[in-house]
Design a protein around this motif. Structure first.
Motif, PDB file in Angstrom:
ATOM      1  N   THR A 150       0.772  -1.157   0.006  1.00 24.94           N
ATOM      2  CA  THR A 150       0.133   0.009  -0.020  1.00 24.94           C
ATOM      3  C   THR A 150       0.720   1.373   0.067  1.00 24.94           C
ATOM      4  O   THR A 150       1.921   1.251   0.663  1.00 24.94           O
ATOM      5  N   VAL A 151       0.417   2.343  -0.840  1.00 18.92           N
ATOM      6  CA  VAL A 151       0.922   3.522  -0.688  1.00 18.92           C
ATOM      7  C   VAL A 151      -0.038   4.636  -0.176  1.00 18.92           C
ATOM      8  O   VAL A 151      -1.224   4.532  -0.446  1.00 18.92           O
ATOM      9  N   ARG A 152       0.219   5.202   0.867  1.00 22.46           N
ATOM     10  CA  ARG A 152      -0.876   5.871   1.480  1.00 22.46           C
ATOM     11  C   ARG A 152      -0.435   7.570   1.251  1.00 22.46           C
ATOM     12  O   ARG A 152       0.588   7.932   1.150  1.00 22.46           O
ATOM     13  N   PHE A 153      -1.434   8.349   0.780  1.00 19.96           N
ATOM     14  CA  PHE A 153      -1.370   9.885   0.745  1.00 19.96           C
ATOM     15  C   PHE A 153      -2.551  10.531   1.066  1.00 19.96           C
ATOM     16  O   PHE A 153      -3.479  10.093   1.247  1.00 19.96           O
ATOM     17  N   GLN A 154      -2.252  11.888   1.021  1.00 12.35           N
ATOM     18  CA  GLN A 154      -3.478  12.807   1.256  1.00 12.35           C
ATOM     19  C   GLN A 154      -3.900  13.570   0.135  1.00 12.35           C
ATOM     20  O   GLN A 154      -2.950  14.026  -0.704  1.00 12.35           O
ATOM     21  N   PRO A 155      -5.228  13.927  -0.269  1.00 16.48           N
ATOM     22  CA  PRO A 155      -5.159  14.561  -1.156  1.00 16.48           C
ATOM     23  C   PRO A 155      -4.759  16.018  -1.557  1.00 16.48           C
ATOM     24  O   PRO A 155      -4.479  16.402  -2.527  1.00 16.48           O
ATOM     25  N   MET A 156      -4.224  16.759  -0.581  1.00 28.31           N
ATOM     26  CA  MET A 156      -3.565  17.903  -0.298  1.00 28.31           C
ATOM     27  C   MET A 156      -2.079  17.620  -0.765  1.00 28.31           C
ATOM     28  O   MET A 156      -1.493  18.747  -1.191  1.00 28.31           O
ATOM     29  N   HIS A 157      -1.692  16.586  -0.887  1.00 31.27           N
ATOM     30  CA  HIS A 157      -0.476  16.113  -1.236  1.00 31.27           C
ATOM     31  C   HIS A 157      -0.269  14.772  -2.299  1.00 31.27           C
ATOM     32  O   HIS A 157       0.143  13.830  -1.780  1.00 31.27           O
ATOM     33  N   PRO A 158      -0.912  15.142  -3.172  1.00 30.18           N
ATOM     34  CA  PRO A 158      -1.027  14.038  -4.116  1.00 30.18           C
ATOM     35  C   PRO A 158       0.292  13.369  -4.746  1.00 30.18           C
ATOM     36  O   PRO A 158       1.630  14.054  -4.545  1.00 30.18           O
ATOM     37  N   LEU A 159       0.202  12.070  -4.971  1.00 30.50           N
ATOM     38  CA  LEU A 159       1.502  11.403  -5.589  1.00 30.50           C
ATOM     39  C   LEU A 159       1.982  12.111  -6.994  1.00 30.50           C
ATOM     40  O   LEU A 159       1.010  12.323  -7.802  1.00 30.50           O
ATOM     41  N   PRO A 160       3.163  12.257  -7.236  1.00 27.37           N
ATOM     42  CA  PRO A 160       3.602  12.719  -8.628  1.00 27.37           C
ATOM     43  C   PRO A 160       3.091  11.845  -9.642  1.00 27.37           C
ATOM     44  O   PRO A 160       3.225  10.473  -9.426  1.00 27.37           O
ATOM     45  N   ASP A 161       2.750  12.023 -10.783  1.00 35.06           N
ATOM     46  CA  ASP A 161       2.466  11.466 -12.051  1.00 35.06           C
ATOM     47  C   ASP A 161       3.649  10.430 -12.437  1.00 35.06           C
ATOM     48  O   ASP A 161       3.097   9.203 -12.467  1.00 35.06           O
ATOM     49  N   ASP A 162       4.667  10.818 -12.216  1.00 32.96           N
ATOM     50  CA  ASP A 162       5.878   9.687 -12.611  1.00 32.96           C
ATOM     51  C   ASP A 162       6.138   8.882 -11.481  1.00 32.96           C
ATOM     52  O   ASP A 162       6.162   7.702 -11.824  1.00 32.96           O
ATOM     53  N   LEU A 163       5.454   9.170 -10.609  1.00 32.39           N
ATOM     54  CA  LEU A 163       5.620   7.906  -9.168  1.00 32.39           C
ATOM     55  C   LEU A 163       4.514   6.961  -9.521  1.00 32.39           C
ATOM     56  O   LEU A 163       4.600   5.661  -9.460  1.00 32.39           O
ATOM     57  N   VAL A 164       3.199   7.435  -9.913  1.00 29.20           N
ATOM     58  CA  VAL A 164       2.137   6.564 -10.183  1.00 29.20           C
ATOM     59  C   VAL A 164       2.445   5.713 -11.359  1.00 29.20           C
ATOM     60  O   VAL A 164       2.417   4.388 -11.610  1.00 29.20           O
ATOM     61  N   ARG A 165       2.953   6.434 -12.481  1.00 26.27           N
ATOM     62  CA  ARG A 165       3.267   5.663 -13.767  1.00 26.27           C
ATOM     63  C   ARG A 165       4.139   4.424 -13.494  1.00 26.27           C
ATOM     64  O   ARG A 165       4.184   3.525 -14.060  1.00 26.27           O
ATOM     65  N   ALA A 166       5.345   4.718 -12.473  1.00 20.60           N
ATOM     66  CA  ALA A 166       6.379   3.832 -12.296  1.00 20.60           C
ATOM     67  C   ALA A 166       5.585   2.759 -11.379  1.00 20.60           C
ATOM     68  O   ALA A 166       6.027   1.522 -11.736  1.00 20.60           O
ATOM     69  N   LEU A 167       4.726   3.047 -10.639  1.00 21.86           N
ATOM     70  CA  LEU A 167       4.009   1.786  -9.716  1.00 21.86           C
ATOM     71  C   LEU A 167       3.288   1.050 -10.727  1.00 21.86           C
ATOM     72  O   LEU A 167       3.225  -0.300 -10.656  1.00 21.86           O
ATOM     73  N   VAL A 168       2.685   1.725 -11.641  1.00 16.91           N
ATOM     74  CA  VAL A 168       1.572   0.939 -12.369  1.00 16.91           C
ATOM     75  C   VAL A 168       2.407   0.073 -13.469  1.00 16.91           C
ATOM     76  O   VAL A 168       2.014  -1.214 -13.861  1.00 16.91           O
ATOM     77  N   ALA A 169       3.636   0.848 -13.925  1.00 17.45           N
ATOM     78  CA  ALA A 169       4.566  -0.066 -14.762  1.00 17.45           C
ATOM     79  C   ALA A 169       5.073  -1.242 -14.150  1.00 17.45           C
ATOM     80  O   ALA A 169       5.044  -2.456 -14.858  1.00 17.45           O
ATOM     81  N   ALA A 170       5.291  -1.047 -12.853  1.00 15.61           N
ATOM     82  CA  ALA A 170       5.769  -2.201 -12.196  1.00 15.61           C
ATOM     83  C   ALA A 170       5.147  -3.350 -11.942  1.00 15.61           C
ATOM     84  O   ALA A 170       5.229  -4.616 -12.222  1.00 15.61           O
ATOM     85  N   ARG A 171       3.755  -2.762 -11.704  1.00 15.29           N
ATOM     86  CA  ARG A 171       2.683  -4.007 -11.567  1.00 15.29           C
ATOM     87  C   ARG A 171       2.280  -4.524 -12.955  1.00 15.29           C
ATOM     88  O   ARG A 171       2.027  -5.616 -12.957  1.00 15.29           O
ATOM     89  N   LYS A 172       2.255  -3.857 -14.027  1.00 16.27           N
ATOM     90  CA  LYS A 172       1.984  -4.403 -15.333  1.00 16.27           C
ATOM     91  C   LYS A 172       3.001  -5.391 -15.458  1.00 16.27           C
ATOM     92  O   LYS A 172       2.835  -6.466 -16.072  1.00 16.27           O
ATOM     93  N   ALA A 173       4.319  -5.131 -15.339  1.00 12.55           N
ATOM     94  CA  ALA A 173       5.353  -6.009 -15.694  1.00 12.55           C
ATOM     95  C   ALA A 173       5.181  -7.245 -14.882  1.00 12.55           C
ATOM     96  O   ALA A 173       5.327  -8.393 -15.581  1.00 12.55           O
ATOM     97  N   GLN A 174       4.872  -7.555 -13.630  1.00 20.18           N
ATOM     98  CA  GLN A 174       4.468  -8.564 -13.077  1.00 20.18           C
ATOM     99  C   GLN A 174       3.357  -9.422 -13.659  1.00 20.18           C
ATOM    100  O   GLN A 174       3.520 -10.670 -13.768  1.00 20.18           O
ATOM    101  N   ILE A 175       2.372  -8.672 -14.061  1.00 22.47           N
ATOM    102  CA  ILE A 175       1.333  -9.373 -14.709  1.00 22.47           C
ATOM    103  C   ILE A 175       1.827  -9.787 -16.018  1.00 22.47           C
ATOM    104  O   ILE A 175       1.335 -11.100 -16.278  1.00 22.47           O
ATOM    105  N   ASP A 176       2.730  -9.279 -16.591  1.00 26.44           N
ATOM    106  CA  ASP A 176       3.016  -9.693 -18.170  1.00 26.44           C
ATOM    107  C   ASP A 176       3.905 -10.920 -17.868  1.00 26.44           C
ATOM    108  O   ASP A 176       4.128 -11.737 -18.618  1.00 26.44           O
ATOM    109  N   GLY A 177       4.593 -10.914 -16.649  1.00 28.20           N
ATOM    110  CA  GLY A 177       5.434 -12.158 -16.283  1.00 28.20           C
ATOM    111  C   GLY A 177       6.661 -12.246 -17.114  1.00 28.20           C
ATOM    112  O   GLY A 177       7.191 -13.185 -17.085  1.00 28.20           O
TER     113      GLY A 177
END
Length: 117
Positions: free
Chosen positions: A90-117
């Motif tokens: 889990t990554v926790r954050f507050q609406p007034m301190h959103p996660l940077p888009d690059d960080l979200v992209r990196a997290l999603v890319a890491a998960r996608k890579a796992q699924i692609d196996g």
């Protein structure tokens, strides 16, 4: 409407905006992802497996990539964002301190890579 859209419709505006933004970044990264569920949570699903879920809890917004390894892949970047936290899977954050888009992209890319196996 899908499960993610239904969930978003019931949120307070500030929470909705922060959560919609994360889902928008994830959809741009994995356009073939569809709305569905993962472990009972509204989620984007890729190749039949949950990609990410983003939900409001009592104290924070939680981003769940359904993978401790994906969280670990971005842990250092998360620690640089104010008012964020990490837990196994889990990554926790507050609406007034959103996660940077690059960080979200990196997290999603890491998960996608796992699924692609």
């Amino acid at each position: 409407m899908g499960t993610v859209d239904d969930y978003l419709a019931g949120l307070e505006p500030a929470d909705r905006a922060a959560i919609e933004r994360v889902y928008a970044v994830a959809r741009a990264e994995v356009p073939e992802a569809e709305q569905g569920t993962g472990y009972g949570m509204p989620a984007l699903v890729y190749r039949g497996k949950p990609l990410i879920s983003v939900m409001r809890t009592r104290k924070h917004i939680g981003l769940y990539p359904f993978s401790p390894a994906a969280v670990e892949a971005v842990a250092d970047a998360v620690r640089e964002v104010p008012e964020t936290g990490l837990d196994k899977g889990t990554v926790r954050f507050q609406p007034m301190h959103p996660l940077p888009d690059d960080l979200v992209r990196a997290l999603v890319a890491a998960r996608k890579a796992q699924i692609d196996g």
